[in-house]
Write an enzyme that holds these catalytic residues in place. Structure first.
Site, PDB file in Angstrom:
ATOM      1  N   PRO A 107      26.018   0.706 -42.993  1.00 14.04           N
ATOM      2  CA  PRO A 107      25.240   1.254 -44.110  1.00 14.04           C
ATOM      3  C   PRO A 107      25.527   2.742 -44.344  1.00 14.04           C
ATOM      4  O   PRO A 107      25.185   3.283 -45.389  1.00 14.04           O
ATOM      5  CB  PRO A 107      23.781   1.051 -43.700  1.00 14.04           C
ATOM      6  CG  PRO A 107      23.804   0.200 -42.487  1.00 14.04           C
ATOM      7  CD  PRO A 107      25.163   0.259 -41.888  1.00 14.04           C
ATOM      8  N   ASP A 132      37.046 -11.187 -64.374  1.00 17.31           N
ATOM      9  CA  ASP A 132      35.804 -10.918 -63.649  1.00 17.31           C
ATOM     10  C   ASP A 132      35.006  -9.744 -64.199  1.00 17.31           C
ATOM     11  O   ASP A 132      35.560  -8.847 -64.818  1.00 17.31           O
ATOM     12  CB  ASP A 132      36.116 -10.538 -62.190  1.00 17.31           C
ATOM     13  CG  ASP A 132      36.671 -11.683 -61.389  1.00 17.31           C
ATOM     14  OD1 ASP A 132      36.405 -12.834 -61.748  1.00 17.31           O
ATOM     15  OD2 ASP A 132      37.374 -11.402 -60.403  1.00 17.31           O
ATOM     16  N   GLU A 167      21.771  -1.301 -32.548  1.00 20.59           N
ATOM     17  CA  GLU A 167      21.347  -0.148 -33.353  1.00 20.59           C
ATOM     18  C   GLU A 167      22.535   0.571 -33.990  1.00 20.59           C
ATOM     19  O   GLU A 167      22.378   1.319 -34.944  1.00 20.59           O
ATOM     20  CB  GLU A 167      20.544   0.842 -32.504  1.00 20.59           C
ATOM     21  CG  GLU A 167      19.154   0.361 -32.137  1.00 20.59           C
ATOM     22  CD  GLU A 167      18.354  -0.128 -33.341  1.00 20.59           C
ATOM     23  OE1 GLU A 167      18.144   0.654 -34.280  1.00 20.59           O
ATOM     24  OE2 GLU A 167      17.943  -1.311 -33.341  1.00 20.59           O
ATOM     25  N   ARG A 209      40.488 -13.114 -52.581  1.00 22.86           N
ATOM     26  CA  ARG A 209      40.567 -13.772 -53.887  1.00 22.86           C
ATOM     27  C   ARG A 209      41.446 -13.002 -54.873  1.00 22.86           C
ATOM     28  O   ARG A 209      41.865 -13.549 -55.883  1.00 22.86           O
ATOM     29  CB  ARG A 209      39.159 -14.017 -54.463  1.00 22.86           C
ATOM     30  CG  ARG A 209      38.391 -12.768 -54.764  1.00 22.86           C
ATOM     31  CD  ARG A 209      36.965 -13.070 -55.151  1.00 22.86           C
ATOM     32  NE  ARG A 209      36.860 -13.771 -56.434  1.00 22.86           N
ATOM     33  CZ  ARG A 209      37.037 -13.206 -57.619  1.00 22.86           C
ATOM     34  NH1 ARG A 209      37.338 -11.906 -57.699  1.00 22.86           N
ATOM     35  NH2 ARG A 209      36.922 -13.876 -58.730  1.00 22.86           N
TER      36      ARG A 209
HETATM   37  N1  4GY Z   1      24.632  -2.621 -45.579  1.00 18.95           N
HETATM   38  N2  4GY Z   1      26.967  -2.574 -45.288  1.00 18.95           N
HETATM   39  C1  4GY Z   1      25.855  -2.991 -43.470  1.00 18.95           C
HETATM   40  C2  4GY Z   1      24.749  -3.225 -42.518  1.00 18.95           C
HETATM   41  C3  4GY Z   1      24.142  -3.570 -40.179  1.00 18.95           C
HETATM   42  C4  4GY Z   1      23.255  -1.637 -37.050  1.00 18.95           C
HETATM   43  C5  4GY Z   1      25.685  -1.480 -37.397  1.00 18.95           C
HETATM   44  C6  4GY Z   1      25.740  -2.732 -44.828  1.00 18.95           C
HETATM   45  O1  4GY Z   1      27.818  -2.729 -44.284  1.00 18.95           O
HETATM   46  N3  4GY Z   1      27.151  -2.978 -43.173  1.00 18.95           N
HETATM   47  O2  4GY Z   1      23.603  -3.279 -42.896  1.00 18.95           O
HETATM   48  N4  4GY Z   1      25.112  -3.372 -41.226  1.00 18.95           N
HETATM   49  C7  4GY Z   1      24.229  -2.494 -39.135  1.00 18.95           C
HETATM   50  C8  4GY Z   1      23.151  -2.691 -38.126  1.00 18.95           C
HETATM   51  C9  4GY Z   1      24.607  -1.642 -36.405  1.00 18.95           C
HETATM   52  C10 4GY Z   1      25.594  -2.491 -38.505  1.00 18.95           C
END
Ligand code: 4GY
Length: 234
Positions: free
Chosen positions: A89, A169, A116, A154
């Site tokens: 994230p 698309d 985590e 794809r």
């Molecule tokens: N959103 N985009 C995502 C995610 C979970 C803690 C690392 C996202 O790419 N990955 O939410 N990943 C996390 C949870 C460890 C990955």
């Protein structure tokens, strides 16, 4: 294209990679998927891959050693240089333009984090591209790795049939301006359903008129739903 995926949950991938377009791309020799369990590289007695966070707090952190050794070993399985990618994230939000750039690479190595998070030092050492599939939190990077794989594969030449060409698309560059727009609405039989008719122009047989209507609908919907796409400069 070769796609290596590093994960602690390899069993999540096979059903997705063998179905539909991803499965056909593999069978047609357009893509090869290689899923690896990071735990196989743990060098400690109990195959530990996570540990408690320095500074305290909840949850566990993925240790440097198993992940780093896994990346180096997996890369050495083939001489093709790999673009390293961590799904997280904290990454740059994935857009079609980046998907297109990645589809031009010969090899991707996707790292799915869990718990985590990943010890920051292994990210610093590996210097991967960090990508997010959106501003929400999942329990791991496995689903994002599958999302990225699907979006990239794809686009590989030969994977989609003529009928479902990626050029049609949402977010595909349109016309000489290369503007990226939302897709137009689609209809099939019957011509009337629950009192709702298909737009007359689509039944007219006038291909120029159909193309003009679709182009107008794409612009309309983009203005209504995603005006941010129209403000972008290339
Ligand atoms: N959103 N985009 C995502 C995610 C979970 C803690 C690392 C996202 O790419 N990955 O939410 N990943 C996390 C949870 C460890 C990955």
């Amino acid at each position: 294209m070769r796609i290596d995926i590093l994960t602690l949950f390899p069993e999540m991938f096979e059903p997705v990679l063998s179905a539909s377009i991803l499965g056909r791309a593999r069978e047609g020799g357009f893509a090869g998927y290689y899923v690896h369990n990071i735990r196989d590289w743990a060098d400690n007695k109990h195959d530990k891959v996570d540990d408690r966070p320095f500074g305290g707090g909840p949850g566990m952190v993925m240790m440097c050693q198993p992940l780093y050794d896994a990346v180096i070993a997996v890369e050495a399985m083939d001489s093709t240089p790999a673009q390293r990618i961590v799904l997280s994230p904290q990454g740059e939000i994935l857009r079609q333009q980046t998907v297109e750039q990645l589809a031009a690479r010969p090899r991707l190595l996707l790292i799915a984090g869990h718990y985590e998070g990943i010890d920051e030092r292994v990210i610093d050492e590996l210097d991967p591209l960090e990508l997010s599939v959106g501003d929400y939190v999942l329990s791991g990077g496995e689903l994002p790795a599958m999302v990225l794989t699907d979006a990239v594969v794809r686009l590989l030449k030969g994977v989609l049939g003529h009928e479902q060409s990626a050029a049609q698309d949402s977010f595909a560059p349109q016309g000489p301006s290369g503007q990226r727009l939302l897709d137009c609405p689609h209809y099939t039989r019957p011509r009337v359903w629950k009192g709702r008719s298909v737009p007359d122009v689509l039944l007219s047989g006038d291909h120029q008129a159909v193309d003009a209507w679709r182009a107008a609908m794409m612009l309309d919907r983009t203005r209504q739903r995603r005006p941010d796409l129209l403000e972008e400069r290339h």
